[in-house]
Design a protein around this motif. Structure first.
Motif, PDB file in Angstrom:
ATOM      1  N   GLN A 102       0.825  -1.200   0.000  1.00  0.00           N
ATOM      2  CA  GLN A 102       0.000   0.000   0.000  1.00  0.00           C
ATOM      3  C   GLN A 102       0.866   1.259   0.000  1.00  0.00           C
ATOM      4  OE1 GLN A 102      -2.904  -1.457  -0.971  1.00  0.00           O
ATOM      5  NE2 GLN A 102      -3.920   0.078   0.234  1.00  0.00           N
ATOM      6  N   SER A 104      -0.664   3.894  -0.958  1.00  0.00           N
ATOM      7  CA  SER A 104      -1.772   4.836  -0.897  1.00  0.00           C
ATOM      8  C   SER A 104      -2.675   4.411   0.253  1.00  0.00           C
ATOM      9  CB  SER A 104      -2.539   4.834  -2.217  1.00  0.00           C
ATOM     10  OG  SER A 104      -3.060   3.544  -2.459  1.00  0.00           O
ATOM     11  N   HIS A 107      -6.630   0.337  -1.872  1.00  0.00           N
ATOM     12  CA  HIS A 107      -6.692  -0.247  -3.208  1.00  0.00           C
ATOM     13  C   HIS A 107      -8.022  -0.957  -3.364  1.00  0.00           C
ATOM     14  CE1 HIS A 107      -2.226  -0.060  -4.098  1.00  0.00           C
ATOM     15  NE2 HIS A 107      -2.749   0.163  -5.276  1.00  0.00           N
ATOM     16  N   LEU A 119      -7.010  -1.687 -10.976  1.00  0.00           N
ATOM     17  CA  LEU A 119      -7.173  -1.305  -9.580  1.00  0.00           C
ATOM     18  C   LEU A 119      -7.354   0.200  -9.475  1.00  0.00           C
ATOM     19  CD1 LEU A 119      -4.090  -3.367  -8.583  1.00  0.00           C
ATOM     20  CD2 LEU A 119      -6.363  -4.002  -7.822  1.00  0.00           C
ATOM     21  N   SER A 120      -8.105   0.622  -8.489  1.00  0.00           N
ATOM     22  CA  SER A 120      -8.186   2.052  -8.178  1.00  0.00           C
ATOM     23  C   SER A 120      -7.549   2.271  -6.815  1.00  0.00           C
ATOM     24  CB  SER A 120      -9.639   2.528  -8.175  1.00  0.00           C
ATOM     25  OG  SER A 120     -10.384   1.872  -7.160  1.00  0.00           O
ATOM     26  N   PHE A 121      -6.973   3.444  -6.606  1.00  0.00           N
ATOM     27  CA  PHE A 121      -6.340   3.752  -5.326  1.00  0.00           C
ATOM     28  C   PHE A 121      -6.416   5.253  -5.081  1.00  0.00           C
ATOM     29  CE2 PHE A 121      -3.108   4.121  -8.537  1.00  0.00           C
ATOM     30  CZ  PHE A 121      -2.365   5.223  -8.164  1.00  0.00           C
ATOM     31  N   TYR A 141       3.204  -3.596 -13.465  1.00  0.00           N
ATOM     32  CA  TYR A 141       2.244  -2.689 -12.844  1.00  0.00           C
ATOM     33  C   TYR A 141       2.443  -1.318 -13.447  1.00  0.00           C
ATOM     34  CZ  TYR A 141      -0.035  -0.212  -8.917  1.00  0.00           C
ATOM     35  OH  TYR A 141      -0.844   0.568  -8.133  1.00  0.00           O
TER      36      TYR A 141
END
Length: 244
Positions: A102, A104, A107, A119-121, A141
């Motif tokens: 992580q 952020s 996720h 994915l969104s973060f 990624y």
């Protein structure tokens, strides 16, 4: 005097057999270990043709997300396929294939297609949401040029393979808050091609805004499907890229 002969050479198997008959059938974790053998194997197993062949031989399994908490903070996200066919206890049926540290606040798994994950973060410094694409089989990624911020908001409607080109594409709905110049405030649906390096293409269709309130979509027989609450089923043909 007779010249000594060298013993017969039993070299390694040809790449055609090693890569395309053995390695291509390995599960993702074993494939990752093979990628560390040498540069040639890493290059061969990174090719699009190989990745599609490898994915076609893998079982189709539902995906789960697991969060590893340290106190009240999420430390990492696990992508876990649920293999209901695995014998034995539950720990053999739930084996993570990827772990994302992580960087952020959070996720979320938004979509998946042929082994690719979107994915969104949330950005910790701006509190805006961003999107990324992940390939667990290769540990690749990358950030996507989509946004969920104060001036512009991209909502992911679906992900699909575009058969005519072989590309993977994202269908989004973009809304602006009205503070940007008029030329940059085209609300509506956009198509973004992964790996193309170009801005999303605007295709209009403002009626798709209601799809932004629906969680999930179904990719079936070459079309994306949604069922708005109390409405007709909406379909997006992924070949012609038209709604009906």
């Amino acid at each position: 005097m007779a010249r000594a002969t060298a013993p017969p050479h039993h070299g390694s198997l040809p790449d055609e057999i090693t890569i395309w008959e053995i390695v291509v059938r390995l599960p993702p974790k074993s494939l990752l270990r093979c990628r560390a053998v040498c540069r040639a194997w890493r290059s061969a197993t990174s090719a699009r043709r190989f990745l599609l062949a490898h994915h076609a031989l893998q079982p189709t399994l539902p995906l789960l997300c697991g969060y590893n908490f340290v106190g009240d903070k999420v430390e990492s996200l696990y992508i876990i396929p649920f293999d209901h066919r695995a014998a034995g206890q539950i720990q053999h049926q739930l084996q993570p294939v990827a772990r994302l540290e992580q960087a952020s606040d959070f996720h979320l798994l938004e979509a998946c297609c042929d082994g690719l994950l979107v994915l969104s973060f949330r950005n910790t410094s701006t509190s805006d949401w961003r999107f990324s694409v992940c390939n667990p089989a290769t540990r690749q990624y990358a950030l996507l040029p989509l946004a969920y911020g104060s001036n512009v908001q991209d909502s992911l409607l679906g992900m699909y393979p575009h058969i005519p080109t072989g590309d993977y594409r994202l269908l989004t709905y973009r809304m602006h808050d009205g503070r940007l110049p008029e030329a940059a405030t085209q609300d509506g649906c956009y198509i973004f091609t992964l790996g193309f390096g170009q801005p999303p293409t605007h295709i209009g269709f403002l009626d798709a805004e209601l799809l932004t309130y629906i969680i999930g979509f179904l990719l079936f027989r070459g079309s994306l499907h949604w069922h708005p609450l109390g409405g007709m089923i909406m379909v997006f043909d992924t070949t012609t890229e038209l709604f009906w």
